[in-house]
Design an enzyme around this catalytic site. Structure first.
Site, PDB file in Angstrom:
ATOM      1  N   LYS A   1       0.823  -1.222   0.000  1.00 48.48           N
ATOM      2  CA  LYS A   1       0.000   0.000   0.000  1.00 48.48           C
ATOM      3  C   LYS A   1       0.855   1.269   0.000  1.00 48.48           C
ATOM      4  CE  LYS A   1      -4.010  -2.177   2.224  1.00 48.48           C
ATOM      5  NZ  LYS A   1      -5.007  -2.085   3.343  1.00 48.48           N
TER       6      LYS A   1
ATOM      7  N   TYR B   1     -12.582  -1.981  -3.672  1.00 52.57           N
ATOM      8  CA  TYR B   1     -13.060  -2.051  -2.286  1.00 52.57           C
ATOM      9  C   TYR B   1     -14.573  -1.934  -2.187  1.00 52.57           C
ATOM     10  CZ  TYR B   1      -8.413  -2.031  -0.119  1.00 52.57           C
ATOM     11  OH  TYR B   1      -7.157  -2.372   0.316  1.00 52.57           O
TER      12      TYR B   1
ATOM     13  N   ASN C   1      -2.085   0.297   6.678  1.00 54.48           N
ATOM     14  CA  ASN C   1      -1.537  -0.927   7.273  1.00 54.48           C
ATOM     15  C   ASN C   1      -0.678  -1.743   6.296  1.00 54.48           C
ATOM     16  OD1 ASN C   1      -3.607  -1.867   5.701  1.00 54.48           O
ATOM     17  ND2 ASN C   1      -4.791  -2.766   7.366  1.00 54.48           N
TER      18      ASN C   1
ATOM     19  N   HIS D   1      -2.311  -5.403   1.541  1.00 57.15           N
ATOM     20  CA  HIS D   1      -3.611  -6.052   1.332  1.00 57.15           C
ATOM     21  C   HIS D   1      -3.355  -7.507   0.980  1.00 57.15           C
ATOM     22  CE1 HIS D   1      -7.570  -7.049  -0.353  1.00 57.15           C
ATOM     23  NE2 HIS D   1      -6.884  -7.691  -1.282  1.00 57.15           N
TER      24      HIS D   1
ATOM     25  N   GLU E   1      -9.709 -10.784  -7.677  1.00 58.87           N
ATOM     26  CA  GLU E   1      -8.785  -9.656  -7.505  1.00 58.87           C
ATOM     27  C   GLU E   1      -7.590  -9.761  -8.466  1.00 58.87           C
ATOM     28  OE1 GLU E   1     -10.008  -8.949  -2.817  1.00 58.87           O
ATOM     29  OE2 GLU E   1      -7.964  -9.606  -3.276  1.00 58.87           O
TER      30      GLU E   1
HETATM   31  P1  IDP Z   1      -7.990  -6.660   5.761  1.00 56.42           P
HETATM   32  O1  IDP Z   1      -7.170  -5.721   4.879  1.00 56.42           O
HETATM   33  O2  IDP Z   1      -7.192  -7.129   6.956  1.00 56.42           O
HETATM   34  O3  IDP Z   1      -8.622  -7.790   4.998  1.00 56.42           O
HETATM   35  P2  IDP Z   1     -10.638  -5.400   5.800  1.00 56.42           P
HETATM   36  O4  IDP Z   1     -11.612  -5.484   6.934  1.00 56.42           O
HETATM   37  O5  IDP Z   1     -10.922  -6.173   4.564  1.00 56.42           O
HETATM   38  O6  IDP Z   1      -9.181  -5.774   6.394  1.00 56.42           O
HETATM   39  O7  IDP Z   1     -10.487  -3.847   5.434  1.00 56.42           O
HETATM   40  C1  IDP Z   1      -9.888  -3.442   4.238  1.00 56.42           C
HETATM   41  C2  IDP Z   1      -8.987  -2.272   4.530  1.00 56.42           C
HETATM   42  O8  IDP Z   1      -9.773  -1.172   4.973  1.00 56.42           O
HETATM   43  C3  IDP Z   1      -7.977  -2.478   5.669  1.00 56.42           C
HETATM   44  O9  IDP Z   1      -6.817  -3.175   5.283  1.00 56.42           O
HETATM   45  C4  IDP Z   1      -7.670  -1.052   6.063  1.00 56.42           C
HETATM   46  O10 IDP Z   1      -6.774  -0.416   5.147  1.00 56.42           O
HETATM   47  C5  IDP Z   1      -9.058  -0.404   5.941  1.00 56.42           C
HETATM   48  N1  IDP Z   1      -9.798  -0.460   7.214  1.00 56.42           N
HETATM   49  C6  IDP Z   1     -10.363  -1.539   7.791  1.00 56.42           C
HETATM   50  N2  IDP Z   1     -10.980  -1.228   8.950  1.00 56.42           N
HETATM   51  C7  IDP Z   1     -10.801   0.116   9.107  1.00 56.42           C
HETATM   52  C8  IDP Z   1     -11.197   1.055  10.113  1.00 56.42           C
HETATM   53  O11 IDP Z   1     -11.845   0.718  11.117  1.00 56.42           O
HETATM   54  N3  IDP Z   1     -10.797   2.356   9.912  1.00 56.42           N
HETATM   55  C9  IDP Z   1     -10.091   2.766   8.831  1.00 56.42           C
HETATM   56  N4  IDP Z   1      -9.711   1.907   7.858  1.00 56.42           N
HETATM   57  C10 IDP Z   1     -10.045   0.594   7.989  1.00 56.42           C
HETATM   58 MG    MG Z   2     -10.068  -7.734   3.509  1.00 52.83          MG
END
Ligand code: IDP
Ligand code: MG
Length: 140
Positions: free
Chosen positions: A11, A51, A114, A117, A128
């Site tokens: 990312k 997304y 974070n 992905h 994807e």
């Molecule tokens: P993942 O990436 O661990 O699968 P997902 O729940 O699929 O997590 O969420 C996709 C992405 O959305 C996350 O990697 C993160 O960048 C963002 N995200 C998820 N939850 C939050 C939140 O509570 N606040 C802000 N961004 C979030």
């Molecule tokens: Mg996810």
């Protein structure tokens, strides 16, 4: 367990800090092979579609802004049970919950930025991968 493929993104928070090589080393050390990779700058349209499953979540607009804030590296990873192997080395979504030795523990800035992905199922991995790569770009 079979050799399968998953889709990965390094990312913008990670490319900005020049962490592509360090993250790739952690993926390879976890037993994954990078069988396709390219650096792109996602458009808002691409990020919005990618997304789409999160479009009702409160962070959706912010997430699109973040994912288009700089270059990303999109990848196809191959290995034993690739989806799970990658999710294990990625660590929890929130770096505060991520285990030692994971990419997000080492590098994530916060729950949004974070660093990586990874697909969450074989079905989504196929969708994807096809969203970003043509068959001839993947060399196993
Ligand atoms: P993942 O990436 O661990 O699968 P997902 O729940 O699929 O997590 O969420 C996709 C992405 O959305 C996350 O990697 C993160 O960048 C963002 N995200 C998820 N939850 C939050 C939140 O509570 N606040 C802000 N961004 C979030
Ligand atoms: Mg996810």
């Amino acid at each position: 367990m079979a050799v399968t493929r998953t889709f990965s993104i390094i990312k913008p928070d990670a490319t900005r800090r020049n962490l592509t090589g360090k993250i790739n080393a952690m993926l390879e050390d976890a037993g994954l092979r990078i069988v396709a990779q390219k650096r792109i700058h996602m458009t808002a349209d691409q990020a919005g579609k990618f997304y789409e499953v999160h479009k009702e979540r409160p962070f959706y607009q912010d997430l699109i802004k973040f994912m288009t804030s700089g270059p990303v590296v999109v990848q196809v990873l191959e290995g034993e049970d690739a989806v799970k192997t990658n999710r294990d080395v990625m660590g929890a979504t929130n770096p505060a919950d991520a285990a030692e030795g994971t990419i997000r523990k080492a590098f994530a800035e916060n729950i949004e930025a974070n660093s990586v992905h990874g697909s969450d199922s074989d079905e989504n991995a196929a969708i994807e991968i096809a969203f970003f790569f043509s068959g001839t770009e993947i060399v196993g």
